[in-house]
Motif scaffolding. Structure first.
Motif, PDB file in Angstrom:
ATOM      1  N   GLY A 115     -33.535  13.015 -19.464  1.00  0.00           N
ATOM      2  CA  GLY A 115     -33.051  12.600 -20.563  1.00  0.00           C
ATOM      3  C   GLY A 115     -32.051  13.509 -20.839  1.00  0.00           C
ATOM      4  O   GLY A 115     -31.677  13.995 -21.952  1.00  0.00           O
ATOM      5  N   ILE A 116     -31.131  13.797 -19.907  1.00  0.00           N
ATOM      6  CA  ILE A 116     -29.893  14.637 -19.973  1.00  0.00           C
ATOM      7  C   ILE A 116     -28.670  14.033 -19.315  1.00  0.00           C
ATOM      8  O   ILE A 116     -28.751  13.162 -18.543  1.00  0.00           O
ATOM      9  CB  ILE A 116     -30.018  16.238 -19.425  1.00  0.00           C
ATOM     10  CG1 ILE A 116     -30.173  16.072 -18.081  1.00  0.00           C
ATOM     11  CG2 ILE A 116     -30.923  16.932 -20.446  1.00  0.00           C
ATOM     12  CD1 ILE A 116     -30.071  17.292 -17.408  1.00  0.00           C
ATOM     13  N   PHE A 117     -27.435  14.111 -19.967  1.00  0.00           N
ATOM     14  CA  PHE A 117     -26.001  13.847 -19.344  1.00  0.00           C
ATOM     15  C   PHE A 117     -25.745  14.926 -18.374  1.00  0.00           C
ATOM     16  O   PHE A 117     -26.076  16.088 -18.951  1.00  0.00           O
ATOM     17  CB  PHE A 117     -24.941  13.439 -20.369  1.00  0.00           C
ATOM     18  CG  PHE A 117     -25.233  12.406 -21.370  1.00  0.00           C
ATOM     19  CD1 PHE A 117     -24.872  11.216 -20.841  1.00  0.00           C
ATOM     20  CD2 PHE A 117     -25.779  12.556 -22.555  1.00  0.00           C
ATOM     21  CE1 PHE A 117     -25.151  10.082 -21.641  1.00  0.00           C
ATOM     22  CE2 PHE A 117     -26.027  11.435 -23.312  1.00  0.00           C
ATOM     23  CZ  PHE A 117     -25.654  10.337 -22.788  1.00  0.00           C
ATOM     24  N   PHE A 118     -24.930  14.811 -17.265  1.00  0.00           N
ATOM     25  CA  PHE A 118     -24.697  15.988 -16.677  1.00  0.00           C
ATOM     26  C   PHE A 118     -23.564  15.328 -15.900  1.00  0.00           C
ATOM     27  O   PHE A 118     -23.231  14.310 -15.584  1.00  0.00           O
ATOM     28  CB  PHE A 118     -25.527  16.487 -15.565  1.00  0.00           C
ATOM     29  CG  PHE A 118     -26.318  15.133 -14.500  1.00  0.00           C
ATOM     30  CD1 PHE A 118     -25.666  15.149 -13.170  1.00  0.00           C
ATOM     31  CD2 PHE A 118     -27.101  14.344 -14.891  1.00  0.00           C
ATOM     32  CE1 PHE A 118     -25.957  14.266 -12.338  1.00  0.00           C
ATOM     33  CE2 PHE A 118     -27.574  13.341 -13.941  1.00  0.00           C
ATOM     34  CZ  PHE A 118     -26.899  13.388 -12.626  1.00  0.00           C
ATOM     35  N   GLY A 119     -22.891  16.237 -14.996  1.00  0.00           N
ATOM     36  CA  GLY A 119     -21.613  16.098 -14.369  1.00  0.00           C
ATOM     37  C   GLY A 119     -21.104  17.370 -13.588  1.00  0.00           C
ATOM     38  O   GLY A 119     -21.562  18.282 -13.782  1.00  0.00           O
ATOM     39  N   LYS A 120     -19.961  17.190 -12.861  1.00  0.00           N
ATOM     40  CA  LYS A 120     -19.455  18.252 -12.104  1.00  0.00           C
ATOM     41  C   LYS A 120     -17.908  17.828 -12.085  1.00  0.00           C
ATOM     42  O   LYS A 120     -17.371  16.724 -12.141  1.00  0.00           O
ATOM     43  CB  LYS A 120     -19.874  18.407 -10.912  1.00  0.00           C
ATOM     44  CG  LYS A 120     -19.563  17.330  -9.765  1.00  0.00           C
ATOM     45  CD  LYS A 120     -20.288  17.529  -8.656  1.00  0.00           C
ATOM     46  CE  LYS A 120     -19.923  16.539  -7.570  1.00  0.00           C
ATOM     47  NZ  LYS A 120     -20.268  16.841  -6.131  1.00  0.00           N
ATOM     48  N   VAL A 121     -17.095  18.896 -11.880  1.00  0.00           N
ATOM     49  CA  VAL A 121     -15.666  19.030 -11.832  1.00  0.00           C
ATOM     50  C   VAL A 121     -15.319  18.241 -10.693  1.00  0.00           C
ATOM     51  O   VAL A 121     -15.825  18.674  -9.518  1.00  0.00           O
ATOM     52  CB  VAL A 121     -14.909  20.315 -12.047  1.00  0.00           C
ATOM     53  CG1 VAL A 121     -13.545  20.192 -11.749  1.00  0.00           C
ATOM     54  CG2 VAL A 121     -15.251  21.013 -13.700  1.00  0.00           C
ATOM     55  N   MET A 122     -14.469  17.227 -10.689  1.00  0.00           N
ATOM     56  CA  MET A 122     -14.107  16.302  -9.326  1.00  0.00           C
ATOM     57  C   MET A 122     -12.760  16.978  -8.834  1.00  0.00           C
ATOM     58  O   MET A 122     -11.916  17.660  -9.754  1.00  0.00           O
ATOM     59  CB  MET A 122     -13.976  15.032  -9.794  1.00  0.00           C
ATOM     60  CG  MET A 122     -15.136  14.350 -10.329  1.00  0.00           C
ATOM     61  SD  MET A 122     -14.964  12.789 -11.447  1.00  0.00           S
ATOM     62  CE  MET A 122     -14.200  11.536  -9.967  1.00  0.00           C
ATOM     63  N   GLY A 123     -12.749  16.724  -7.655  1.00  0.00           N
ATOM     64  CA  GLY A 123     -11.399  17.064  -6.869  1.00  0.00           C
ATOM     65  C   GLY A 123     -11.234  18.585  -6.565  1.00  0.00           C
ATOM     66  O   GLY A 123     -10.032  18.952  -6.184  1.00  0.00           O
ATOM     67  N   ILE A 124     -12.153  19.367  -6.880  1.00  0.00           N
ATOM     68  CA  ILE A 124     -12.096  20.933  -6.158  1.00  0.00           C
ATOM     69  C   ILE A 124     -13.240  21.085  -5.425  1.00  0.00           C
ATOM     70  O   ILE A 124     -14.309  20.514  -5.310  1.00  0.00           O
ATOM     71  CB  ILE A 124     -11.850  21.813  -7.290  1.00  0.00           C
ATOM     72  CG1 ILE A 124     -12.881  21.772  -8.096  1.00  0.00           C
ATOM     73  CG2 ILE A 124     -10.736  21.581  -8.283  1.00  0.00           C
ATOM     74  CD1 ILE A 124     -12.972  22.719  -9.536  1.00  0.00           C
TER      75      ILE A 124
ATOM     76  N   GLY B   1     -25.833  18.380 -20.923  1.00  0.00           N
ATOM     77  CA  GLY B   1     -26.071  18.326 -22.414  1.00  0.00           C
ATOM     78  C   GLY B   1     -27.014  17.157 -22.746  1.00  0.00           C
ATOM     79  O   GLY B   1     -27.079  16.084 -21.867  1.00  0.00           O
ATOM     80  N   GLU B   2     -27.685  17.314 -23.744  1.00  0.00           N
ATOM     81  CA  GLU B   2     -28.576  16.229 -24.264  1.00  0.00           C
ATOM     82  C   GLU B   2     -27.801  15.266 -24.826  1.00  0.00           C
ATOM     83  O   GLU B   2     -28.215  14.019 -25.107  1.00  0.00           O
ATOM     84  CB  GLU B   2     -29.681  16.882 -25.273  1.00  0.00           C
ATOM     85  CG  GLU B   2     -30.636  17.787 -24.228  1.00  0.00           C
ATOM     86  CD  GLU B   2     -31.879  18.098 -25.021  1.00  0.00           C
ATOM     87  OE1 GLU B   2     -32.289  17.719 -26.280  1.00  0.00           O
ATOM     88  OE2 GLU B   2     -32.562  18.995 -24.312  1.00  0.00           O
ATOM     89  N   THR B   3     -26.724  15.433 -25.389  1.00  0.00           N
ATOM     90  CA  THR B   3     -25.861  14.487 -26.315  1.00  0.00           C
ATOM     91  C   THR B   3     -24.623  14.676 -25.463  1.00  0.00           C
ATOM     92  O   THR B   3     -24.141  15.399 -24.746  1.00  0.00           O
ATOM     93  CB  THR B   3     -25.790  14.895 -27.804  1.00  0.00           C
ATOM     94  OG1 THR B   3     -25.092  15.902 -27.676  1.00  0.00           O
ATOM     95  CG2 THR B   3     -27.334  14.978 -28.455  1.00  0.00           C
TER      96      THR B   3
ATOM     97  N   PHE C 117     -26.061  10.168 -16.101  1.00  0.00           N
ATOM     98  CA  PHE C 117     -27.376  10.552 -16.852  1.00  0.00           C
ATOM     99  C   PHE C 117     -28.522  10.389 -16.131  1.00  0.00           C
ATOM    100  O   PHE C 117     -28.535   9.245 -15.418  1.00  0.00           O
ATOM    101  CB  PHE C 117     -27.335   9.238 -18.003  1.00  0.00           C
ATOM    102  CG  PHE C 117     -28.392   9.219 -18.904  1.00  0.00           C
ATOM    103  CD1 PHE C 117     -28.431  10.345 -19.856  1.00  0.00           C
ATOM    104  CD2 PHE C 117     -29.458   8.299 -18.905  1.00  0.00           C
ATOM    105  CE1 PHE C 117     -29.438  10.289 -20.667  1.00  0.00           C
ATOM    106  CE2 PHE C 117     -30.531   8.404 -19.902  1.00  0.00           C
ATOM    107  CZ  PHE C 117     -30.605   9.411 -20.824  1.00  0.00           C
ATOM    108  N   SER C 118     -29.583  11.296 -16.526  1.00  0.00           N
ATOM    109  CA  SER C 118     -30.607  11.266 -15.710  1.00  0.00           C
ATOM    110  C   SER C 118     -31.839  10.778 -16.965  1.00  0.00           C
ATOM    111  O   SER C 118     -32.139  11.327 -17.567  1.00  0.00           O
ATOM    112  CB  SER C 118     -31.076  12.569 -15.496  1.00  0.00           C
ATOM    113  OG  SER C 118     -32.494  12.840 -14.839  1.00  0.00           O
ATOM    114  N   GLU C 119     -32.268   9.457 -16.720  1.00  0.00           N
ATOM    115  CA  GLU C 119     -33.122   9.083 -17.420  1.00  0.00           C
ATOM    116  C   GLU C 119     -34.319   9.969 -17.454  1.00  0.00           C
ATOM    117  O   GLU C 119     -34.941  10.068 -18.574  1.00  0.00           O
ATOM    118  CB  GLU C 119     -33.578   7.687 -17.363  1.00  0.00           C
ATOM    119  CG  GLU C 119     -34.364   6.770 -18.167  1.00  0.00           C
ATOM    120  CD  GLU C 119     -34.585   5.462 -17.953  1.00  0.00           C
ATOM    121  OE1 GLU C 119     -35.344   4.863 -18.780  1.00  0.00           O
ATOM    122  OE2 GLU C 119     -33.882   4.856 -17.174  1.00  0.00           O
ATOM    123  N   PRO C 120     -35.105  10.102 -16.339  1.00  0.00           N
ATOM    124  CA  PRO C 120     -36.291  10.911 -16.398  1.00  0.00           C
ATOM    125  C   PRO C 120     -35.930  12.175 -16.879  1.00  0.00           C
ATOM    126  O   PRO C 120     -37.012  12.717 -17.820  1.00  0.00           O
ATOM    127  CB  PRO C 120     -36.636  11.252 -14.797  1.00  0.00           C
ATOM    128  CG  PRO C 120     -35.894  10.219 -14.141  1.00  0.00           C
ATOM    129  CD  PRO C 120     -34.777   9.886 -14.896  1.00  0.00           C
TER     130      PRO C 120
END
Length: 114
Positions: free
Chosen positions: A21-30, A38-40, A16-19
């Protein structure tokens, strides 16, 4: 709290990035960079599913095999002394070094789960 999500055998991180206001990520292991946001939580999961589907479609279109995450093989760098001690322990207990590492990791994870 679980900071991962799963879809079609792929595991994604959740941050989560507080500044922003979004959730984010990346696929792990590749090696490929497959990211999503996404915002939610619902938007994050939908974008994760879409990103995995897009990755798989791109691989199919290019005729390449999609990477499989967490194939069961990885390199570990440890001190020479720890390497020696682990190899000696494994040999003394009639097991391969790979089997000993698997045993040690499995036991540590079981301890952490309580």
């Amino acid at each position: 709290m679980n900071n991962t999500i799963n879809y079609k055998g792929y595991v994604g991180s959740v941050e989560f990035s507080e500044p922003d206001g979004i959730f984010f990520g990346k696929v792990m292991g590749i090696r490929a960079l497959v990211s999503y946001e996404g915002e939610t939580a619902k938007e994050l999961i939908e974008d994760f599913h879409g990103a995995v589907d897009d990755y798989l479609e791109m691989c199919e279109a290019e005729g390449i095999e999609p990477e499989k995450a967490f194939k069961g093989s990885f390199n570990v760098r440890i001190s020479p002394e720890l390497h020696r001690d682990a190899a000696v322990f494994a040999a003394a207990h009639q097991m391969s070094l790979n089997r000993f590492v698997e045993y040690a990791v499995s036991n540590e994870l079981a301890l952490q789960k309580g």
